[in-house]
Motif scaffolding. Structure first.
Motif, PDB file in Angstrom:
ATOM      1  N   GLY A  21       0.809  -1.212   0.000  1.00  0.00           N
ATOM      2  CA  GLY A  21       0.000   0.000   0.000  1.00  0.00           C
ATOM      3  C   GLY A  21       0.839   1.256   0.000  1.00  0.00           C
ATOM      4  N   GLN A  22       1.884   1.288   0.826  1.00  0.00           N
ATOM      5  CA  GLN A  22       2.739   2.475   0.873  1.00  0.00           C
ATOM      6  C   GLN A  22       3.518   2.652  -0.423  1.00  0.00           C
ATOM      7  OE1 GLN A  22       5.150   2.161   4.459  1.00  0.00           O
ATOM      8  NE2 GLN A  22       3.697   3.456   5.576  1.00  0.00           N
ATOM      9  N   ALA A  23       4.024   1.561  -0.990  1.00  0.00           N
ATOM     10  CA  ALA A  23       4.762   1.660  -2.255  1.00  0.00           C
ATOM     11  C   ALA A  23       3.860   2.180  -3.371  1.00  0.00           C
ATOM     12  CB  ALA A  23       5.339   0.298  -2.635  1.00  0.00           C
ATOM     13  N   LEU A  24       2.589   1.767  -3.352  1.00  0.00           N
ATOM     14  CA  LEU A  24       1.641   2.259  -4.358  1.00  0.00           C
ATOM     15  C   LEU A  24       1.388   3.753  -4.175  1.00  0.00           C
ATOM     16  CD1 LEU A  24      -0.285   1.801  -6.685  1.00  0.00           C
ATOM     17  CD2 LEU A  24      -2.012   1.009  -5.041  1.00  0.00           C
ATOM     18  N   VAL A  25       1.279   4.203  -2.932  1.00  0.00           N
ATOM     19  CA  VAL A  25       1.120   5.639  -2.673  1.00  0.00           C
ATOM     20  C   VAL A  25       2.330   6.403  -3.217  1.00  0.00           C
ATOM     21  CG1 VAL A  25       1.040   7.406  -0.873  1.00  0.00           C
ATOM     22  CG2 VAL A  25      -0.394   5.373  -0.673  1.00  0.00           C
ATOM     23  N   ALA A  26       3.535   5.890  -2.969  1.00  0.00           N
ATOM     24  CA  ALA A  26       4.744   6.557  -3.465  1.00  0.00           C
ATOM     25  C   ALA A  26       4.717   6.671  -4.981  1.00  0.00           C
ATOM     26  CB  ALA A  26       5.984   5.785  -3.012  1.00  0.00           C
ATOM     27  N   ALA A  27       4.351   5.586  -5.662  1.00  0.00           N
ATOM     28  CA  ALA A  27       4.297   5.617  -7.125  1.00  0.00           C
ATOM     29  C   ALA A  27       3.247   6.614  -7.610  1.00  0.00           C
ATOM     30  CB  ALA A  27       3.991   4.223  -7.658  1.00  0.00           C
ATOM     31  N   GLN A  28       2.065   6.578  -6.995  1.00  0.00           N
ATOM     32  CA  GLN A  28       0.971   7.449  -7.434  1.00  0.00           C
ATOM     33  C   GLN A  28       1.306   8.926  -7.239  1.00  0.00           C
ATOM     34  OE1 GLN A  28      -2.725   6.500  -8.564  1.00  0.00           O
ATOM     35  NE2 GLN A  28      -1.864   8.370  -9.434  1.00  0.00           N
ATOM     36  N   ARG A  29       2.128   9.248  -6.228  1.00  0.00           N
ATOM     37  CA  ARG A  29       2.507  10.633  -5.973  1.00  0.00           C
ATOM     38  C   ARG A  29       3.330  11.232  -7.113  1.00  0.00           C
ATOM     39  NH1 ARG A  29       2.587  11.483  -0.211  1.00  0.00           N
ATOM     40  NH2 ARG A  29       0.475  10.885   0.464  1.00  0.00           N
ATOM     41  N   THR A  30       3.858  10.393  -7.983  1.00  0.00           N
ATOM     42  CA  THR A  30       4.675  10.879  -9.099  1.00  0.00           C
ATOM     43  C   THR A  30       3.919  10.828 -10.427  1.00  0.00           C
ATOM     44  OG1 THR A  30       5.644   8.730  -9.682  1.00  0.00           O
ATOM     45  CG2 THR A  30       6.694   9.966  -7.906  1.00  0.00           C
ATOM     46  N   VAL A  31       2.612  10.523 -10.366  1.00  0.00           N
ATOM     47  CA  VAL A  31       1.783  10.393 -11.562  1.00  0.00           C
ATOM     48  C   VAL A  31       0.657  11.419 -11.495  1.00  0.00           C
ATOM     49  CG1 VAL A  31       0.266   8.836 -12.871  1.00  0.00           C
ATOM     50  CG2 VAL A  31       2.305   7.932 -11.755  1.00  0.00           C
ATOM     51  N   GLY A  32       0.240  11.924 -12.628  1.00  0.00           N
ATOM     52  CA  GLY A  32      -0.847  12.879 -12.657  1.00  0.00           C
ATOM     53  C   GLY A  32      -2.138  12.318 -12.081  1.00  0.00           C
TER      54      GLY A  32
END
Length: 290
Positions: free
Chosen positions: A45-56
């Motif tokens: 879950g945290q890794a997905l949040v990190a990835a999403q923070r760099t995507v529009g």
């Protein structure tokens, strides 16, 4: 910094959130609930949040694939480093590495897509008992856990932000071979914000629950069996449709194969009205102890 107790949806959302340290670099914390290692779904879950923070914000996750390399230490922060692999006209790809004590403990590759209309089809949701007709936490603790091994009692008495109502609990109390199929209703203990990133990370968190256990049913064991060393090895997830956490979700699982000290399991997550919202696949270590 004080945090919300990890026994509600608010606590889960707070712990899945990340602190930005630098561009594409984030830090996450783990709840202190007496676990010896960080729950795999928490790192996903945290890794997905990190990835999403760099995507529009116009691109939502449609798939993720992760590998667990080392157990996480819940007493220490986890650093998430994101690499921007590609940004196309419709899709974005990100690679995330979770780091503790200078070593990678988990890696995630996730793909994000702009919303599009297209062909529609899905499998039908299995017909099972409604969650209201199944024993709740108090009944499970007072009735079904009577005479159960202490480690199983401890697990079901531990406070957590997700409520689980299994369709059957026989595998906790028998060493008989059972069909490797499991159904359970799950819900968060409280509302989840109407935020696509938060909802996807919470769904990824709970997707790591119960799957590995299903691969042991045929062998008359559970992840609590004293002669089994169990751990998630990899985890894949596909997000099919938009959803929310306003009601119960049905998590239906099966395990078509165990071999090589590994168990393979598949899962489907349905909304109460029968919409297939996500699919999951996982391979886990199920090594016999000497």
């Amino acid at each position: 910094m004080s945090r919300t107790r990890f026994n509600s949806a608010d606590g889960l959302v707070e712990y899945l959130d990340l602190e930005k340290l630098e561009e594409d670099l984030f830090r996450g914390q783990s709840p202190q609930v007496g676990w010896q290692r960080v729950f795999g779904g928490h790192v996903i879950g945290q890794a997905l949040v990190a990835a999403q923070r760099t995507v529009g914000s116009d691109r939502g996750v449609h798939s993720l694939h992760g590998y667990f390399m080392r157990p996480g230490d819940p007493s220490q922060p986890i650093i998430y480093e994101v690499e921007r692999i590609r940004d196309g006209s419709s899709f974005s790809t990100r690679w995330v590495v979770a780091i503790q004590h200078g070593k990678a403990i988990f890696s995630l590759q996730a793909s994000f897509q702009t919303d599009e209309e297209g062909l529609e089809y899905q499998d039908k949701m299995p017909e099972v008992a409604a969650p209201e007709d199944l024993p709740g936490p108090d009944e499970i603790r007072s009735t079904f856990l009577e005479g159960a091994p202490e480690h199983i009692i401890k697990y079901w008495r531990t406070e957590r932000p997700i409520e689980v109502r299994p369709i059957m609990m026989e595998h906790y109390f028998t060493d008989k071979s059972l069909p490797p199929v499991q159904h359970a209703w799950v819900r968060t203990l409280g509302p989840i914000p109407d935020d696509r990133v938060v909802q996807a990370s919470v769904l990824a968190y709970l997707s790591d629950m119960l799957l590995l256990d299903t691969s042991l049913f045929f062998h008359g064991r559970s992840v609590f069996s004293r002669d089994i060393q169990a751990a998630s090895l990899d985890h894949a997830m596909w997000f099919h449709r938009r959803f929310d956490f306003s009601d119960w979700l049905l998590y239906t699982m099966d395990s078509p194969s165990t071999s090589g000290a590994r168990g393979f399991s598949r899962g489907s997550l349905y909304s109460r009205d029968g919409r297939l919202i996500a699919s999951v696949a996982q391979e886990g270590l199920i090594r016999m102890k000497n």
